[in-house]
Scaffold this motif. Structure first.
Motif, PDB file in Angstrom:
ATOM      1  N   TYR A 150      37.600  50.506  49.243  1.00  0.00           N
ATOM      2  CA  TYR A 150      38.309  49.389  49.857  1.00  0.00           C
ATOM      3  C   TYR A 150      37.813  49.176  51.288  1.00  0.00           C
ATOM      4  N   PHE A 151      37.721  47.894  51.656  1.00  0.00           N
ATOM      5  CA  PHE A 151      37.274  47.519  52.995  1.00  0.00           C
ATOM      6  C   PHE A 151      38.286  46.556  53.589  1.00  0.00           C
ATOM      7  N   ILE A 152      38.761  46.847  54.796  1.00  0.00           N
ATOM      8  CA  ILE A 152      39.660  45.921  55.487  1.00  0.00           C
ATOM      9  C   ILE A 152      38.897  45.291  56.641  1.00  0.00           C
ATOM     10  N   SER A 153      38.944  43.975  56.711  1.00  0.00           N
ATOM     11  CA  SER A 153      38.162  43.256  57.718  1.00  0.00           C
ATOM     12  C   SER A 153      38.808  43.363  59.092  1.00  0.00           C
ATOM     13  N   GLU A 154      37.997  43.113  60.113  1.00  0.00           N
ATOM     14  CA  GLU A 154      38.516  42.975  61.466  1.00  0.00           C
ATOM     15  C   GLU A 154      38.615  41.511  61.855  1.00  0.00           C
ATOM     16  N   ASP A 155      37.854  40.659  61.161  1.00  0.00           N
ATOM     17  CA  ASP A 155      37.914  39.226  61.433  1.00  0.00           C
ATOM     18  C   ASP A 155      38.965  38.569  60.547  1.00  0.00           C
ATOM     19  N   THR A 156      39.310  37.337  60.848  1.00  0.00           N
ATOM     20  CA  THR A 156      40.275  36.588  60.052  1.00  0.00           C
ATOM     21  C   THR A 156      39.594  35.381  59.412  1.00  0.00           C
ATOM     22  N   SER A 157      40.047  35.016  58.205  1.00  0.00           N
ATOM     23  CA  SER A 157      39.445  33.919  57.459  1.00  0.00           C
ATOM     24  C   SER A 157      40.486  33.294  56.555  1.00  0.00           C
ATOM     25  N   THR A 158      40.173  32.098  56.038  1.00  0.00           N
ATOM     26  CA  THR A 158      41.016  31.518  54.989  1.00  0.00           C
ATOM     27  C   THR A 158      40.850  32.368  53.737  1.00  0.00           C
ATOM     28  N   TRP A 159      41.694  32.096  52.729  1.00  0.00           N
ATOM     29  CA  TRP A 159      41.625  32.891  51.506  1.00  0.00           C
ATOM     30  C   TRP A 159      40.267  32.752  50.815  1.00  0.00           C
ATOM     31  N   GLU A 160      39.763  31.530  50.677  1.00  0.00           N
ATOM     32  CA  GLU A 160      38.476  31.328  50.008  1.00  0.00           C
ATOM     33  C   GLU A 160      37.337  31.910  50.835  1.00  0.00           C
ATOM     34  N   GLU A 161      37.377  31.730  52.155  1.00  0.00           N
ATOM     35  CA  GLU A 161      36.350  32.331  53.010  1.00  0.00           C
ATOM     36  C   GLU A 161      36.371  33.854  52.877  1.00  0.00           C
ATOM     37  N   SER A 162      37.575  34.412  52.804  1.00  0.00           N
ATOM     38  CA  SER A 162      37.713  35.862  52.646  1.00  0.00           C
ATOM     39  C   SER A 162      37.055  36.325  51.358  1.00  0.00           C
ATOM     40  N   ARG A 163      37.305  35.580  50.301  1.00  0.00           N
ATOM     41  CA  ARG A 163      36.711  35.965  49.015  1.00  0.00           C
ATOM     42  C   ARG A 163      35.183  35.918  49.082  1.00  0.00           C
ATOM     43  N   GLN A 164      34.627  34.884  49.668  1.00  0.00           N
ATOM     44  CA  GLN A 164      33.177  34.772  49.764  1.00  0.00           C
ATOM     45  C   GLN A 164      32.584  35.908  50.598  1.00  0.00           C
ATOM     46  N   LYS A 165      33.306  36.331  51.627  1.00  0.00           N
ATOM     47  CA  LYS A 165      32.826  37.458  52.435  1.00  0.00           C
ATOM     48  C   LYS A 165      32.851  38.757  51.627  1.00  0.00           C
ATOM     49  N   CYS A 166      33.877  38.916  50.785  1.00  0.00           N
ATOM     50  CA  CYS A 166      33.916  40.095  49.909  1.00  0.00           C
ATOM     51  C   CYS A 166      32.748  40.062  48.921  1.00  0.00           C
ATOM     52  N   ILE A 167      32.511  38.909  48.328  1.00  0.00           N
ATOM     53  CA  ILE A 167      31.410  38.774  47.364  1.00  0.00           C
ATOM     54  C   ILE A 167      30.078  39.116  48.034  1.00  0.00           C
ATOM     55  N   ALA A 168      29.917  38.719  49.283  1.00  0.00           N
ATOM     56  CA  ALA A 168      28.690  39.040  50.012  1.00  0.00           C
ATOM     57  C   ALA A 168      28.527  40.542  50.213  1.00  0.00           C
ATOM     58  N   LEU A 169      29.628  41.274  50.104  1.00  0.00           N
ATOM     59  CA  LEU A 169      29.610  42.744  50.221  1.00  0.00           C
ATOM     60  C   LEU A 169      29.599  43.403  48.843  1.00  0.00           C
ATOM     61  N   ASN A 170      29.198  42.639  47.816  1.00  0.00           N
ATOM     62  CA  ASN A 170      29.158  43.136  46.429  1.00  0.00           C
ATOM     63  C   ASN A 170      30.521  43.629  45.963  1.00  0.00           C
ATOM     64  N   SER A 171      31.562  42.892  46.332  1.00  0.00           N
ATOM     65  CA  SER A 171      32.930  43.271  45.983  1.00  0.00           C
ATOM     66  C   SER A 171      33.722  42.000  45.710  1.00  0.00           C
ATOM     67  N   ASP A 172      35.038  42.110  45.672  1.00  0.00           N
ATOM     68  CA  ASP A 172      35.906  40.945  45.540  1.00  0.00           C
ATOM     69  C   ASP A 172      37.217  41.265  46.235  1.00  0.00           C
ATOM     70  N   LEU A 173      38.027  40.234  46.459  1.00  0.00           N
ATOM     71  CA  LEU A 173      39.351  40.499  47.022  1.00  0.00           C
ATOM     72  C   LEU A 173      40.100  41.468  46.119  1.00  0.00           C
ATOM     73  N   VAL A 174      40.852  42.352  46.708  1.00  0.00           N
ATOM     74  CA  VAL A 174      41.439  43.480  45.997  1.00  0.00           C
ATOM     75  C   VAL A 174      42.400  43.052  44.886  1.00  0.00           C
ATOM     76  N   LYS A 175      42.349  43.781  43.799  1.00  0.00           N
ATOM     77  CA  LYS A 175      43.317  43.650  42.703  1.00  0.00           C
ATOM     78  C   LYS A 175      44.168  44.915  42.691  1.00  0.00           C
ATOM     79  N   ILE A 176      45.485  44.766  42.756  1.00  0.00           N
ATOM     80  CA  ILE A 176      46.396  45.912  42.778  1.00  0.00           C
ATOM     81  C   ILE A 176      46.929  46.151  41.366  1.00  0.00           C
ATOM     82  N   THR A 177      46.803  47.372  40.879  1.00  0.00           N
ATOM     83  CA  THR A 177      47.183  47.652  39.488  1.00  0.00           C
ATOM     84  C   THR A 177      48.295  48.677  39.331  1.00  0.00           C
ATOM     85  N   HIS A 178      48.609  49.447  40.358  1.00  0.00           N
ATOM     86  CA  HIS A 178      49.654  50.469  40.216  1.00  0.00           C
ATOM     87  C   HIS A 178      50.268  50.792  41.574  1.00  0.00           C
TER      88      HIS A 178
END
Length: 211
Positions: free
Chosen positions: A79-107
């Motif tokens: 898991y990675f928590i950003s220091e910058d702030t972004s809109t939801w879609e911008e946040s997702r694109q930044k995660c994708i650029a890090l070979n990841s995605d916005l977190v999915k919580i399962t438990h």
């Protein structure tokens, strides 16, 4: 008389042969049954050994999973928590650029871990009802989120003023909340951990302990 005696002798021989054959067949069935039982026992034993070996390798693999610097591990995810702030879609694109995605919580353990990770900051997670109002889906795989009330701030989600489609974690351990997707806050990305043989901890002092 001799012919009759011969027939009697032949009949006796045939009866003995038939009796012997029956006895032999009975013995064959007994032996085959024993062999089948032995094979069954051996099969169960091999399956038990294979299961144990797989569990051992799974534990070994989990012990050797690591995350790169700046990422924090829980079980098999990083898991990675950003220091910058972004809109939801911008946040997702930044995660994708890090070979990841916005977190999915399962438990619950993961929710508690991320709650501690996000402490003091509003942070986007990968949940929204953009596609259909009131149906919340995880963006990582499109699965529908069955609302866990204990994860949400009291009275949420409420789609305030009809314009709240994205979900973030509110600061001060306040729980999940729906907000407008153009709101700029921090975000948490998630990706699988990878195997590594350096046993040094990837967590910095003051961050949640890996589990």
């Amino acid at each position: 008389m001799a012919v009759a005696a011969s027939f009697r002798l032949l009949g006796t021989i045939l009866l003995l042969a038939i009796a012997g054959r029956c006895c032999s067949q009975e013995m064959d069935h007994i032996q085959l049954g024993r062999i089948a039982d032995t094979i069954d026992n051996l099969t169960r034993g091999v399956q038990a050994i294979a299961s144990g070996v797989m569990k051992m390798f799974a534990l070994m693999a989990t012990d050797h999973l690591v995350c790169e610097g700046g990422w924090f591990r829980l079980r098999s995810s990083c898991y990675f928590i950003s220091e910058d702030t972004s809109t939801w879609e911008e946040s997702r694109q930044k995660c994708i650029a890090l070979n990841s995605d916005l977190v999915k919580i399962t438990h619950d353990d993961e929710y508690n871990f991320l709650r501690d990770l996000a402490k003091g900051h509003h942070t986007y997670i990968g949940l929204s009802d953009i596609q259909e109002e009131g149906t919340y889906r995880w963006v990582a795989d499109g699965t529908i989120h069955q609302i866990v009330e204990s994860w949400w701030r009291k009275g949420q989600p409420n789609n305030y003023n009809g314009g709240e489609d994205c979900v973030h974690y509110r600061s001060s351990n306040d729980g999940l909340n729906d907000i407008g997707c153009d709101t700029k806050v921090r975000y948490i990305c998630e990706k699988p951990a990878h195997l590594g043989w350096n046993f040094a901890s990837v967590l910095d002092e003051g961050t949640p302990t890996e589990k």
